[in-house]
Each structure stands twice: as C-alpha cells, then as structure tokens.
Scaffold this motif. Structure first.
Motif, PDB file in Angstrom:
ATOM      1  N   ASP A  91      10.959   7.760  -7.043  1.00 21.46           N
ATOM      2  CA  ASP A  91      11.242   6.413  -6.569  1.00 21.46           C
ATOM      3  C   ASP A  91      10.084   5.512  -6.987  1.00 21.46           C
ATOM      4  OD1 ASP A  91      11.863   4.079  -5.304  1.00 21.46           O
ATOM      5  OD2 ASP A  91      11.728   4.861  -3.261  1.00 21.46           O
ATOM      6  N   PRO A  92      10.313   4.572  -7.910  1.00 18.57           N
ATOM      7  CA  PRO A  92       9.209   3.760  -8.424  1.00 18.57           C
ATOM      8  C   PRO A  92       8.824   2.582  -7.532  1.00 18.57           C
ATOM      9  CG  PRO A  92      11.231   3.121  -9.514  1.00 18.57           C
ATOM     10  CD  PRO A  92      11.596   4.233  -8.555  1.00 18.57           C
ATOM     11  N   LYS A  93       9.516   2.409  -6.418  1.00 14.58           N
ATOM     12  CA  LYS A  93       9.232   1.252  -5.560  1.00 14.58           C
ATOM     13  C   LYS A  93       7.960   1.437  -4.736  1.00 14.58           C
ATOM     14  CE  LYS A  93      14.130  -0.024  -5.004  1.00 14.58           C
ATOM     15  NZ  LYS A  93      14.709   1.171  -5.640  1.00 14.58           N
ATOM     16  N   GLN A  94       7.514   2.682  -4.587  1.00 15.30           N
ATOM     17  CA  GLN A  94       6.334   2.963  -3.778  1.00 15.30           C
ATOM     18  C   GLN A  94       5.056   2.514  -4.493  1.00 15.30           C
ATOM     19  OE1 GLN A  94       6.238   6.991  -2.460  1.00 15.30           O
ATOM     20  NE2 GLN A  94       4.307   6.806  -1.372  1.00 15.30           N
ATOM     21  N   ARG A  95       4.070   2.069  -3.711  1.00 16.36           N
ATOM     22  CA  ARG A  95       2.783   1.699  -4.303  1.00 16.36           C
ATOM     23  C   ARG A  95       2.074   2.943  -4.806  1.00 16.36           C
ATOM     24  NH1 ARG A  95       1.945  -3.413  -4.383  1.00 16.36           N
ATOM     25  NH2 ARG A  95       2.866  -4.760  -2.797  1.00 16.36           N
ATOM     26  N   ILE A  96       1.406   2.797  -5.946  1.00 21.42           N
ATOM     27  CA  ILE A  96       0.807   3.947  -6.616  1.00 21.42           C
ATOM     28  C   ILE A  96      -0.270   4.591  -5.747  1.00 21.42           C
ATOM     29  CG2 ILE A  96      -0.558   4.667  -8.628  1.00 21.42           C
ATOM     30  CD1 ILE A  96       0.929   2.519 -10.247  1.00 21.42           C
ATOM     31  N   ARG A  97      -1.010   3.783  -4.979  1.00 19.11           N
ATOM     32  CA  ARG A  97      -2.092   4.349  -4.160  1.00 19.11           C
ATOM     33  C   ARG A  97      -1.566   5.306  -3.089  1.00 19.11           C
ATOM     34  NH1 ARG A  97      -2.222  -1.082  -2.110  1.00 19.11           N
ATOM     35  NH2 ARG A  97      -1.477  -1.185   0.061  1.00 19.11           N
TER      36      ARG A  97
END
Length: 291
Positions: free
Chosen positions: A122-128
C-alpha cells in the motif's frame, strides 16, 4: 552487453576489488555471489558510474560506466543495497517523483499498479512508518516500473519474507521472458540458482570463478549423513553399492546422483540412529569458494 575489464577500486583501508574481468550477454541474468564485504556493492557502484575506478573499465551497451554515466541512467534501472528515502513522503509520492524524472510515461503508471498489487504494498503510507520489508518492496517497484532493458540489483530480497522472496523470483522470471538483461548480487544461493544462467563468485575483492548454472544443474547430486547402530549395519552399508564416505566408525556421508530406490532399500534393512539430508552439490560447488 556488459563488459568488465581488470576493474579495480581500492579504499584507504585496503579493501575493495582487484582486477575483475567478466562479460555478460544481452538478454541473460548474471548472478554475483559473495558474503557481506566481498566487494559486490563496490562493483555495482562502479557499474552505475557512482565512483571512478582506480584502473580498468566497465561498459554497458558500449557506454563507459564512468565517462558516460549520465547517458547510462537512461537505459539502466538500479536497486541499491541500502535504500534511502525522503522519509516524510508517502510511498506514492516517492513513486510519483521517480515517474516524473522519467517523463511520466503511461506505461510506467501501468507497471507501477501491477507491481504494487503483486508485492502487496500500500503506497499511501508514509515511508518513515514502513518496515524494512515494505521499504524494500517500494525500491523494487521504483526500479522495475521503468521497464528498462537493463536491471542492476544489489541484494534485492534483503528484508523480504520467504513468500515475497518467491514472488520476487517470479518477477525476475517474467522480466527474463521480456528479454531483459539482469545483473543481480546476492548471498542467497537459491534465488541465483532459480533465475541466472551464469553466476560469479567474489571473495575479498577477487573474482574466484564464473560457473554456468545449467551445466552444474545437470550434474547436481545430493548428500546424506547417516549414523547407524553398529558394525554389522556399517558393513551392510559399505557393501550396498552406494557411494559412501566414512565420517567415523558408524557415521557416513552418502552421495547420490540417482539410485534413490537403492538408498531407501538399503536404509530399510539396517538400524539408522540419525539421518540428515545435506546440501545439493550445486550449492556446495559455490560454497567451497567461500571456505
């Protein structure tokens, strides 16, 4: 397609690579095997034009990897061994950034969607907030979505769980069907065995050998360690016709190319205290260079 000639890069502390020479044909997958610190990442950084070699040269499609390093980026996709992101971004924002750097082509977006689905990301999550495995998936998507003819991958399955490692191998096999040229470093033998035509062993900065994986597979054998109850069982095993080597009075290694039926019939007639399957000779052929 890829040619490395006497490539050398020595760091101040003395580590690096020395006089590496090998060639790779277009449309093939080349495995680069070695333990951590062997020189795999240094070689890849030279191939990408991130460093100038002390001597020797590397070329991809006729382009010198140092002198033509800018042009090289238009034909090569790269997955680094150590991933660094803008942590405040979401995964999607990062992928949009990479897409924008390559002209926002329609095929990139289509590839991106398919890769995200295959890797269950899921690419919506923040990378950190992403785990190491999720960040690795994001790096894989960024590299593969560009549909470059050449892929250079540094430890691509690092941080992936076994299920995702299997998915990644299937992804490589799909790219091979498209005629892609793939250079992949790893210290996991299984993914190299399943995906590569050739594999090179590097140890302490020196290229020890290049093996044709298909020819090794044709001659692969299995090993078994057996411990029997007593001397009568040991003697029966020695007279069985199997290829065996003594490890002690009652312990033996059995090397098997075929004759599996004979192995099971023999073991059924003796008292076995301990039985363990060893590594495939195909893997052992490479592991001996590590030792």
């Amino acid at each position: 397609m890829l040619e490395v000639s006497e490539l050398t890069k020595i760091y101040r502390e003395g580590r690096g690579i020395r006089n590496l020479s090998f060639q790779m044909n277009s449309g093939t997958t080349f495995g680069f095997l070695g333990p951590n610190g062997a020189g795999k990442t240094t070689t890849i950084r030279l191939l990408m034009g991130f460093m100038k070699p002390d001597q020797g040269s590397a070329r991809i499609w006729g382009l010198d990897c140092w002198k033509n390093r800018t042009e090289l980026k238009s034909i090569v996709s790269y997955l680094p061994g150590e991933l660094h992101f803008i942590e405040q971004q979401t995964g999607q924002e990062f992928l949009d950034l990479i897409e924008g750097m390559h002209g926002e082509r329609r095929d990139i977006k289509r590839n991106q969607i398919e890769l995200l689905r295959s890797l269950e990301l899921d690419p919506k999550q923040r990378i950190r907030k992403m785990s190491k495995g999720m960040k690795q998936k994001l790096g894989i998507v960024a590299a593969f979505m560009l549909d470059s003819q050449v892929l250079i991958l540094d430890e691509p399955t690092s941080g992936l769980d076994p299920l995702m490692q299997k998915t990644f191998v299937e992804l490589i096999l799909e790219e091979k069907k498209k005629g892609k040229t793939i250079f992949m470093s790893s210290h996991q033998f299984s993914e190299i065995e399943r995906t590569c035509e050739q594999a090179a062993i590097i140890r302490e900065g020196e290229l020890l050998n290049i093996q044709d994986v298909a020819s090794l597979k044709r001659n692969e054998r299995q090993t078994f360690e057996v411990e029997v109850e007593g001397e009568e069982d040991a003697e029966f095993l020695r007279q069985s016709g199997l290829t065996i080597y003594a490890l002690g009075k009652s312990r033996f290694t059995i090397i098997l190319a075929d004759k599996q039926e004979l192995l099971w019939k023999t073991l059924a007639q003796i008292h076995v205290k301990r039985f363990k399957q060893g590594t495939l000779e195909l893997e052992e052929a490479f592991m001996q260079y590590y030792r």
